[in-house]
Scaffold this motif. Structure first.
Motif, mmCIF file in Angstrom:
data_model
loop_
_atom_site.group_PDB
_atom_site.id
_atom_site.type_symbol
_atom_site.label_atom_id
_atom_site.label_comp_id
_atom_site.label_asym_id
_atom_site.label_seq_id
_atom_site.Cartn_x
_atom_site.Cartn_y
_atom_site.Cartn_z
ATOM 1 N N GLU B 74 0.840 -1.204 -0.045
ATOM 2 C CA GLU B 74 -0.057 0.047 0.020
ATOM 3 C C GLU B 74 0.833 1.271 -0.006
ATOM 4 O OE1 GLU B 74 -3.622 -0.003 2.630
ATOM 5 O OE2 GLU B 74 -2.599 -1.945 3.134
ATOM 6 N N PHE B 75 0.616 2.226 -0.648
ATOM 7 C CA PHE B 75 1.355 3.544 -0.727
ATOM 8 C C PHE B 75 0.522 4.557 -1.019
ATOM 9 C CE2 PHE B 75 1.394 3.551 -5.394
ATOM 10 C CZ PHE B 75 1.220 2.444 -5.673
ATOM 11 N N VAL B 76 0.990 5.775 -1.086
ATOM 12 C CA VAL B 76 0.433 7.178 -1.555
ATOM 13 C C VAL B 76 0.705 7.453 -2.972
ATOM 14 C CG1 VAL B 76 -0.310 9.432 -0.628
ATOM 15 C CG2 VAL B 76 0.085 7.740 0.974
ATOM 16 N N LEU B 77 -0.167 7.946 -3.667
ATOM 17 C CA LEU B 77 0.291 8.434 -4.923
ATOM 18 C C LEU B 77 0.922 9.778 -4.832
ATOM 19 C CD1 LEU B 77 -2.722 7.503 -7.228
ATOM 20 C CD2 LEU B 77 -0.661 6.473 -7.110
ATOM 21 N N GLU B 104 8.056 3.655 -8.588
ATOM 22 C CA GLU B 104 8.679 4.803 -8.491
ATOM 23 C C GLU B 104 7.938 5.997 -9.177
ATOM 24 O OE1 GLU B 104 12.959 4.124 -9.633
ATOM 25 O OE2 GLU B 104 13.070 6.308 -10.302
ATOM 26 N N ASN B 105 7.492 5.449 -10.459
ATOM 27 C CA ASN B 105 6.829 6.333 -11.269
ATOM 28 C C ASN B 105 5.429 6.806 -10.412
ATOM 29 O OD1 ASN B 105 8.613 6.122 -13.180
ATOM 30 N ND2 ASN B 105 7.253 5.281 -14.577
ATOM 31 N N LEU B 106 4.859 5.962 -9.858
ATOM 32 C CA LEU B 106 3.434 6.242 -9.067
ATOM 33 C C LEU B 106 3.792 7.239 -7.965
ATOM 34 C CD1 LEU B 106 1.647 2.870 -9.328
ATOM 35 C CD2 LEU B 106 1.053 4.968 -10.394
ATOM 36 N N MET B 107 4.949 7.132 -7.305
ATOM 37 C CA MET B 107 5.225 7.926 -6.023
ATOM 38 C C MET B 107 5.702 9.075 -6.420
ATOM 39 S SD MET B 107 6.552 5.272 -3.467
ATOM 40 C CE MET B 107 5.514 3.633 -2.964
ATOM 41 N N PHE B 108 6.533 9.158 -7.122
ATOM 42 C CA PHE B 108 7.271 10.629 -7.493
ATOM 43 C C PHE B 108 7.169 11.307 -8.829
ATOM 44 C CE2 PHE B 108 10.344 7.767 -5.140
ATOM 45 C CZ PHE B 108 10.007 8.363 -3.822
ATOM 46 N N ALA B 149 0.994 -7.951 -12.057
ATOM 47 C CA ALA B 149 0.627 -7.103 -10.844
ATOM 48 C C ALA B 149 -0.554 -6.222 -11.014
ATOM 49 C CB ALA B 149 1.660 -6.133 -10.456
ATOM 50 N N VAL B 150 -1.473 -6.026 -10.004
ATOM 51 C CA VAL B 150 -2.838 -5.490 -10.175
ATOM 52 C C VAL B 150 -2.711 -4.222 -9.502
ATOM 53 C CG1 VAL B 150 -5.337 -5.685 -9.780
ATOM 54 C CG2 VAL B 150 -4.075 -7.559 -10.766
ATOM 55 N N LEU B 151 -3.168 -2.999 -9.761
ATOM 56 C CA LEU B 151 -3.082 -1.733 -9.076
ATOM 57 C C LEU B 151 -4.375 -1.260 -8.706
ATOM 58 C CD1 LEU B 151 -1.535 1.024 -8.332
ATOM 59 C CD2 LEU B 151 -1.924 1.665 -10.570
ATOM 60 N N PHE B 152 -4.800 -1.065 -7.475
ATOM 61 C CA PHE B 152 -6.013 -0.614 -7.061
ATOM 62 C C PHE B 152 -5.595 0.804 -6.743
ATOM 63 C CE2 PHE B 152 -6.357 -4.951 -6.115
ATOM 64 C CZ PHE B 152 -7.702 -5.388 -6.533
ATOM 65 N N VAL B 153 -6.564 1.815 -7.028
ATOM 66 C CA VAL B 153 -6.536 3.169 -6.465
ATOM 67 C C VAL B 153 -7.918 3.588 -5.628
ATOM 68 C CG1 VAL B 153 -6.221 5.569 -7.107
ATOM 69 C CG2 VAL B 153 -5.105 3.516 -8.717
ATOM 70 N N ASP B 154 -7.655 4.212 -4.715
ATOM 71 C CA ASP B 154 -8.831 4.464 -3.889
ATOM 72 C C ASP B 154 -9.924 5.335 -4.626
ATOM 73 O OD1 ASP B 154 -10.310 4.424 -1.884
ATOM 74 O OD2 ASP B 154 -9.264 6.425 -0.864
ATOM 75 N N GLY B 155 -10.935 5.091 -4.471
ATOM 76 C CA GLY B 155 -12.117 6.061 -5.241
ATOM 77 C C GLY B 155 -12.326 5.583 -6.630
ATOM 78 N N GLU B 156 -11.575 4.491 -7.110
ATOM 79 C CA GLU B 156 -11.830 3.943 -8.718
ATOM 80 C C GLU B 156 -12.456 2.567 -8.368
ATOM 81 O OE1 GLU B 156 -10.901 5.249 -11.505
ATOM 82 O OE2 GLU B 156 -9.866 6.943 -10.749
ATOM 83 N N ASN B 157 -13.601 2.404 -9.062
ATOM 84 C CA ASN B 157 -14.296 1.150 -9.140
ATOM 85 C C ASN B 157 -13.539 0.130 -10.312
ATOM 86 O OD1 ASN B 157 -15.092 2.224 -11.239
ATOM 87 N ND2 ASN B 157 -17.302 1.537 -10.989
ATOM 88 N N ARG B 158 -12.355 0.319 -10.626
ATOM 89 C CA ARG B 158 -11.620 -0.428 -11.613
ATOM 90 C C ARG B 158 -10.196 -0.643 -11.035
ATOM 91 N NH1 ARG B 158 -11.497 3.541 -16.578
ATOM 92 N NH2 ARG B 158 -11.108 5.015 -14.978
ATOM 93 N N ALA B 159 -9.513 -1.669 -11.548
ATOM 94 C CA ALA B 159 -8.076 -1.693 -11.464
ATOM 95 C C ALA B 159 -7.571 -1.894 -12.534
ATOM 96 C CB ALA B 159 -8.082 -2.893 -10.311
#
Lengths: 407, 545
Positions: B74-77, B104-108, B149-159
């Motif tokens: 889990e991390f913060v975008l 790396e891309n997602l975080m920075f 890998a599967v990426l979930f993002v908060d507030g999205e009903n897709r991955a």
């Protein structure tokens, strides 16, 4: 249901199986069959059976009494009976395995059996499925047991040696090759008397008796097999023999000379030997008011193999001269054979058959008296067309060059 | 006595203690229920991804919890406070790719105050080639178990499913079962992607189609159908697809699982699809208009339809001068027949037709048989069985021990048995020659049935003689003539006779003489330009289509 049917069908296959299965080791392979007649009229059968144990090699099983006596890979058995088949069945008492005749290489008649007539003993051999029609037939002069026990280290058994001699027949053409089938054919055909080669055991000239020394090599065998000459039959009885040259005379007339050494005697005691390559023959009957007349046309080709005299073969006239001499020599052989056949009153040349083919009506008239009255007085013209093909590696003879140097 | 009892009690107690020792801490009520629950695919398909990250992760934990190799990060975008999580199987992903190109891309790499949603991430941030949108949990878990890998993002009903697969593969090696002297040295490996690469490297046309199907309820193995559009008969492709689609089984571990489910005649010894580990052979089949089936985790490809003559050809034939190939091919045909009838013929002739054998040979045969205590048929049977035993033992054993087997076999069977007089030397020669002949059959699948069929024929030879041998051979021939592989008669082009195709069966014609394709290919244009070199194949293609 389908499976049941399939199973039953497969079962049927098995029910018929195995009845003529023969293991090799249960068979005694007969390589030679010889027929003799006893004075009482009984048939005496001598067969040569192969003994595989001796060939099997190794120490086990071979019947070698000691190292100095070479092992034999055959055994000869004798059986007697009123008929041939009775004798064959008596063999079962003597041969330890089932005698198996399909591989016999030769069929032999003793002189005595042949003189008594072969037709009555041949019926069994023609009837039996185990005897092949392609094996050669011989008349044996002398003791058949001795002949069938002549040792020869190059062949496994005497029967094989006989077969080998037959294969080499065209080297000399001193005896005819007659298969069982041909022999039967000649016995039953009109205007053609039967003949077959003659075989005997002879003393081996290379054997020298010497005192046994510890390191002496094994002695040469005392006897050897000799095939040569022709046995002449009238109807089915042996009536006489042709010698080797007469045999070749017969073969010239039959067109069956495939080779041999033809020695030409030129004037002045000079000898040239021709290696015969091939020959062809045509027998032509002609009708004349005095009865049938025959022409035997022989075409022959040969090479000069040896010239023991001064001779220049580069000259055409010398070649022509030699060809004429060759033709004369062949003609002499044929005529000699014909003379002998006429004496025996046996038309082994098949002149009667030729007449039958060309002039059947004439043959019908002469048929009855052919062998007694017509054949012995038959007029036969022999025409030979002989050719010299090659002279080997030299044209002038060595002797000529030696003599020209001396001069 | 008392002491003994005490000791016993002690022992029992300690045993109990040991068994109970790693007792897990009690789980909360809900979790324990989750652990026992078996999630069916259908059930997972029903569950859509919710827009709450917490809820999604809770479900993932319930399904995957307790898996040692399951990872969740889990991390913060970057550029905001939006939370996200990425899940994957630890040993099936390429870690460096995951770290550098995704985390790396997602975080920075997200600009500040940027409105972030899934489309933005996919289009601008994630630098992975293969990305796909995932909407239900069945898809989530199929991606994860495949190594994505599967990426979930908060507030999205897709991955987002991200292809970062990376696992150890065997290097491409020389094919072991089909080695050639002059051919290429690369063979298929267990990884289907690698195998696709090996084929693509050879055929560079967009018409080469690779269709991907998943087979196996548990294994979900990838099955790839390869064919060349325009060359293949479309009906054949449809048929293969239909048959593969009908496969419904738990596990597919190799080509044989697929093959046995789709072949025409299940009850036969003869292979109805060619299995090969050579890419060049596969490509040859593709250009003949055949369909190739690749199965993941299997280093073999299947070629359908197959015919008997094809099974007797080797890739080697096409790397030699045509005349030599023809001669060797005929040698192989003879060996093929001899491998069935070799020892039966000997038994039949020596037991039933000794008059057929030339005299001298027969005499030495009889000499060889002398002293052998068993009948020839039994002798042949014993030797054949011994030979099969040796062969089987030699295959399974490690190489070092295998040598010992061959030495023992050669000594005991070749030497001692003959010395002891149990078998004749000739039988050893014949059985060995028959065995060698069976090894020259290029296809392993074909060599084995031929060796096995020798036994019934041996039996027929021993009971019926040559007649039995002929009956057996005819039965095999009838069976072969009745077989079909995807509609192609098994003996074609010999029966039914297609004269033009014999140039690659009776002989191996030079390439310039093999002008047309076999009739498996519906669109039968020329392999070699009949107009000479001026006409380019592309133009020809255009005109045809």
């Amino acid at each position: 249901m389908r499976f049941l049917l399939a199973g039953l069908t497969a079962g049927l296959l098995l029910l018929v199986g195995c009845w003529d299965m023969r293991e090799l080791e249960d068979l005694a392979f007969v390589t030679a069959v010889a027929v003799d007649r006893l004075p009482s009229g009984e048939v005496r059968l001598v067969v040569q059976a192969f003994n595989p144990r001796a060939l099997a090699g190794g120490t086990q099983g071979a019947i070698t009494p000691s190292a100095s006596v070479p092992s034999k890979c055959y055994r000869n058995y004798e059986a007697r009976g009123k008929t041939v088949f009775a004798a064959v069945r008596e063999l079962a008492l003597k041969v330890p395995k089932r005698p198996y005749f399909t591989q016999s290489r030769v069929l032999l008649f003793t002189e005595g059996a042949a003189r008594r007539g072969v037709a009555e003993v041949l019926d069994f051999f023609e009837r039996s499925v185990e005897i092949r029609k392609i094996i050669p037939v011989f008349v044996v002069r002398g003791d058949v047991l001795e002949l069938l026990d002549v040792p020869n280290p190059h062949e496994s058994c005497p029967a094989m040696r006989l077969e080998g001699l037959v294969r080499e027949q065209s080297r000399t053409s001193f005896f005819p090759v007659v298969t069982f089938g041909e022999f039967l054919g000649m016995l039953v055909s009109e205007g053609q008397e039967a003949y077959c080669p003659v075989v005997r055991a002879e003393r081996n000239p290379t054997q020298k008796l010497r005192p046994r020394e510890p390191l002496a090599p094994a002695p040469e065998p005392a006897m050897e097999i000799k095939v040569g000459g022709t046995a002449v039959f009238r109807r089915d009885r042996l009536v006489g023999f042709l010698n080797e040259r007469e045999s070749r005379g017969l073969l010239w007339a039959k067109g069956k000379v495939g080779g041999g050494a033809l020695v030409l005697s030129l004037e002045g005691d000079k000898e040239v030997t021709v290696d015969v390559l091939r020959s062809q023959t045509r027998i032509r009957p002609h009708l004349t008011p005095y009865g049938p007349k025959f022409t035997v046309e022989i075409r022959e080709e040969g090479n000069v193999a040896e010239a023991a005299c001064p001779l220049d073969l580069s000259k055409l006239e010398v070649v022509r001269q030699l060809e004429a001499a060759q033709a004369a020599a062949i003609k002499a052989e044929v005529e000699q054979a014909l003379r002998r056949a006429k004496e025996l009153k046996a038309d082994i040349f098949g002149f009667g058959a030729a007449l039958h083919r060309h002039y059947p009506q004439e043959w019908k008239k002469l048929k009855q008296k052919w062998s007694e009255e017509v054949f012995p007085y038959l007029e036969v013209e022999v025409k030979v067309d002989a050719k010299l093909r090659r002279t080997g590696l030299r044209s002038k003879s060595l002797l000529q060059e030696v003599e020209s140097r001396r001069r | 006595m008392r002491m003994g009892k005490k000791l016993k009690d002690l022992l029992v107690q300690s045993k109990l203690k040991r068994r109970l020792a790693p007792a897990p801490p009690p789980l909360p009520q809900e979790d324990r229920k989750a652990e026992k629950k078996v999630w069916e695919p259908g059930e997972l398909k029903q569950i859509p991804i919710s827009s709450s990250l917490e809820q999604n992760l809770a479900l993932v934990k319930r399904v995957m919890g307790g898996n040692a190799d399951f990872e969740m990060r889990e991390f913060v975008l970057g550029g905001g406070e939006k939370r996200a999580a990425i899940i994957f199987m630890a040993n099936m992903v390429e870690r460096s790719q995951l770290n550098r190109q995704i985390l790396e891309n997602l975080m920075f790499r997200i600009p500040k105050d940027q409105k972030v949603d899934l489309d933005f991430l996919r289009d601008r941030v994630i630098t992975v080639a293969e990305v796909c949108e995932v909407r239900d949990f069945w898809e989530v878990f199929s991606h994860v178990t495949e190594g994505c890998a599967v990426l979930f993002v908060d507030g999205e009903n897709r991955a987002l499913g991200l292809d970062v697969r990376g696992y150890e593969r065997r290097a491409i090696e020389e094919p072991v079962t089909e080695s050639t002297v002059r051919g290429p040295r690369d063979g298929f490996v267990e990884d289907v992607e690698e195998n696709i690469m090996l084929i693509r490297r050879r055929i560079k046309t967009p018409n080469l189609v690779m269709e991907r199907v998943t087979v196996g309820r548990l294994t979900r193995s990838v099955v790839v159908l390869a064919y060349i559009k325009g060359l293949v008969n479309p009906a054949l492709v449809e048929e293969v697809k239909k048959r593969i689609a009908q496969i419904d089984m738990d596990a597919v571990y190799g080509f044989r699982y697929v093959e046995e489910m789709i072949i025409d005649n299940p009850y036969t010894f003869f292979p109805q699809a060619i299995c090969t580990e050579r890419p060049d052979r596969v490509c040859g089949a593709l250009t003949e208009g055949r369909v190739v089936i690749l199965v993941d985790t299997s280093p073999f490809a299947l070629i359908v339809p197959a015919s008997l003559p094809m099974l007797l050809q080797t890739p080697e034939d096409y790397y030699h001068i045509s005349g030599i190939s023809t001669a060797i091919r005929w040698l192989r045909y003879l060996a093929f027949i001899f491998s069935v009838v070799g020892s039966p013929l000997y038994v039949a002739i020596s037991n039933y037709h000794p008059d057929m054998i030339p005299a001298r040979l027969l005499l030495s045969l009889a000499a060889a048989r002398e002293g052998v205590p068993v009948p020839a048929a039994l002798e042949a049977f014993m030797m054949e069985v011994a030979f099969e035993l040796l062969r089987e033992a030699g295959i399974r054993l490690p190489r070092q021990v295998g040598q010992a087997v061959s030495i023992v076999g050669a000594l005991i069977i070749g030497e001692a048995a003959v010395r002891a007089g149990l078998v004749s030397p000739l039988m050893v020669i014949i059985v060995a020659a028959t065995g060698i002949a069976s090894f020259t059959v290029p296809s392993y699948e074909l060599g084995v049935p031929m060796r096995l069929l020798r036994f019934p024929i041996l039996f027929l030879a021993a009971t019926l003689g040559l007649f039995g041998v002929v009956v057996g051979l005819l039965a095999i021939l009838i069976h072969l003539a009745g077989l079909r592989s995807f509609g192609l008669p098994y003996l074609s082009p010999l029966a039914p006779l297609k004269f033009g195709e014999l140039r690659d069966v009776l002989v191996r014609a030079p390439f310039w003489a093999m002008r047309t394709r076999p009739e498996t290919s519906k669109r039968n244009w020329f392999r070699v330009s009949p107009w000479g070199r001026s006409q380019r194949p592309e133009e020809e293609h255009r005109r045809e289509s």
